[in-house]
Enzyme design. Structure first.
Site, PDB file in Angstrom:
ATOM      1  CG  HIS A  92      84.863 -23.633 -31.061  1.00 57.27           C
ATOM      2  ND1 HIS A  92      84.431 -24.718 -31.805  1.00 57.27           N
ATOM      3  CD2 HIS A  92      86.217 -23.593 -31.220  1.00 57.27           C
ATOM      4  CE1 HIS A  92      85.475 -25.302 -32.377  1.00 57.27           C
ATOM      5  NE2 HIS A  92      86.558 -24.643 -32.042  1.00 57.27           N
TER       6      HIS A  92
ATOM      7  CG  ASP B 197      82.387 -31.218 -38.257  1.00 54.40           C
ATOM      8  OD1 ASP B 197      83.210 -30.397 -37.814  1.00 54.40           O
ATOM      9  OD2 ASP B 197      82.680 -32.083 -39.105  1.00 54.40           O
TER      10      ASP B 197
ATOM     11  CG  LEU C 209      66.922 -33.594 -22.797  1.00 52.71           C
ATOM     12  CD1 LEU C 209      66.370 -34.317 -24.015  1.00 52.71           C
ATOM     13  CD2 LEU C 209      67.474 -32.228 -23.221  1.00 52.71           C
TER      14      LEU C 209
HETATM   15  C1  FPP Z   1      83.700 -29.220 -34.404  1.00 45.24           C
HETATM   16  O1  FPP Z   1      83.829 -28.124 -35.287  1.00 45.24           O
HETATM   17  C2  FPP Z   1      83.284 -28.747 -33.095  1.00 45.24           C
HETATM   18  C3  FPP Z   1      83.965 -28.910 -31.937  1.00 45.24           C
HETATM   19  C4  FPP Z   1      85.270 -29.612 -31.860  1.00 45.24           C
HETATM   20  C5  FPP Z   1      83.489 -28.346 -30.665  1.00 45.24           C
HETATM   21  C6  FPP Z   1      82.003 -28.393 -30.492  1.00 45.24           C
HETATM   22  C7  FPP Z   1      81.613 -27.374 -29.502  1.00 45.24           C
HETATM   23  C8  FPP Z   1      80.482 -26.646 -29.523  1.00 45.24           C
HETATM   24  C9  FPP Z   1      79.417 -26.802 -30.518  1.00 45.24           C
HETATM   25  C10 FPP Z   1      80.204 -25.620 -28.502  1.00 45.24           C
HETATM   26  C11 FPP Z   1      79.599 -26.203 -27.273  1.00 45.24           C
HETATM   27  C12 FPP Z   1      80.688 -26.650 -26.438  1.00 45.24           C
HETATM   28  C13 FPP Z   1      80.613 -27.103 -25.183  1.00 45.24           C
HETATM   29  C14 FPP Z   1      81.896 -27.386 -24.556  1.00 45.24           C
HETATM   30  C15 FPP Z   1      79.373 -27.334 -24.425  1.00 45.24           C
HETATM   31  P1  FPP Z   1      85.248 -27.828 -35.922  1.00 45.24           P
HETATM   32  O2  FPP Z   1      85.985 -26.921 -35.017  1.00 45.24           O
HETATM   33  O3  FPP Z   1      85.966 -29.118 -36.211  1.00 45.24           O
HETATM   34  O4  FPP Z   1      84.850 -27.101 -37.242  1.00 45.24           O
HETATM   35  P2  FPP Z   1      85.616 -27.204 -38.646  1.00 45.24           P
HETATM   36  O5  FPP Z   1      85.527 -28.637 -39.101  1.00 45.24           O
HETATM   37  O6  FPP Z   1      84.819 -26.284 -39.524  1.00 45.24           O
HETATM   38  O7  FPP Z   1      87.017 -26.742 -38.428  1.00 45.24           O
END
Ligand code: FPP
Length: 255
Positions: A47, A30, A141
């Site tokens: 992302h 997150d 893994l």
């Molecule tokens: C939450 O942060 C994150 C996500 C919804 C996407 C997670 C994706 C990655 C870490 C990249 C890797 C991805 C794949 C598909 C392998 P947020 O966008 O909710 O952050 P915020 O709370 O700060 O808005």
């Protein structure tokens, strides 16, 4: 920090008492959006950097001998984000599989996808299927990718599957046990997560592994996911190892 490999996925994850290193670590990655906003960048850049952090953590976890890493990469609720962000995340998954698959395969990593497959576009579905097929016999893994995943939907699917078997006369209602339900989940055959890490200071599960988390330890840290690295992962494992897991029993120190 090193974890001795132990590949029997059917065995109970750990016994009560001082904690051994976790076999299964689940990650709620997150804070990508906030990481980007703090730099005046579009959310998608967060992302993109999140994927860079993820690659580091997967490589590190494989190196130190963690058995299973589950990543929450797209929740069934994430469809409600702006269309541009949703399609960016779809593209990111596609690029991750296309670019990293051969390296993951060479590293003996087995990929498994959990979550609803019905809403995914056929091209992505095919790629995911190929990744699972190619790596199916690997013994390193286990990388479990939760994509279009929601735990309530997963439990509902499992319950329906068992109900259909009862209706067809394949099993009896009394055959629906905790282990039968666990086996019918998308995660069937995997050990429950020992440790669930969530970054960015948020402290909730957000519909992630609700059944499987019954005895998981939780680790929350303030780092935003793109800043999470090998040292942060080790810190979470060290914290886990200092905890005592009792599974509803008594402390080893109780007398
Ligand atoms: C939450 O942060 C994150 C996500 C919804 C996407 C997670 C994706 C990655 C870490 C990249 C890797 C991805 C794949 C598909 C392998 P947020 O966008 O909710 O952050 P915020 O709370 O700060 O808005």
């Amino acid at each position: 920090m090193s974890v001795s490999p132990d590949r029997d996925l059917q065995a109970p994850s750990a016994e009560a008492g001082a904690s051994k290193p976790p076999r299964h670590v689940a990650l709620i990655m997150d804070g990508n959006g906030r990481w980007a906003a703090a730099r005046g960048l579009p959310r998608t850049e967060g992302h993109r950097q999140g994927l860079v952090a993820l690659r580091k953590v997967i490589r590190h976890a494989a190196k130190i001998g963690v058995d299973v890493i589950t990543i929450y990469s797209f929740s069934s609720e994430n469809w409600s984000r702006p269309e541009t962000e949703v399609s960016f995340l779809m593209g990111l998954l596609r690029r991750f599989v296309q670019r990293d698959l051969s390296e993951l395969h060479e590293a003996n990593i087995r990929i498994r996808i959990i979550g609803g497959r019905q809403d995914l576009e056929p091209g992505i579905l095919k790629l995911l299927q190929e990744a699972e097929d190619l790596t199916r016999d690997n013994s390193g893994l286990d990388l479990v990718v939760a994509f279009n995943y929601g735990s309530r939907a997963e439990i509902t699917r499992a319950a329906r599957k068992l109900a259909e078997q009862v209706a067809a006369g394949v099993i009896r209602p009394e055959d629906i046990t905790e282990s039968a339900l666990a086996a019918a989940l998308d995660t069937g055959g995997l050990p429950d997560p020992d440790l669930i890490i969530r970054t960015s200071g948020e402290m909730r599960l957000s519909n992630f592994l609700l059944w499987q988390a019954a005895y998981s330890e939780f680790y929350f840290c303030d780092l935003l996911w793109p800043d999470f690295d090998e040292a942060a992962f080790d810190a979470a494992l060290d914290c886990f190892c200092a905890r005592e897991r009792r599974y509803g029993g008594l402390s080893a120190k109780t007398y």
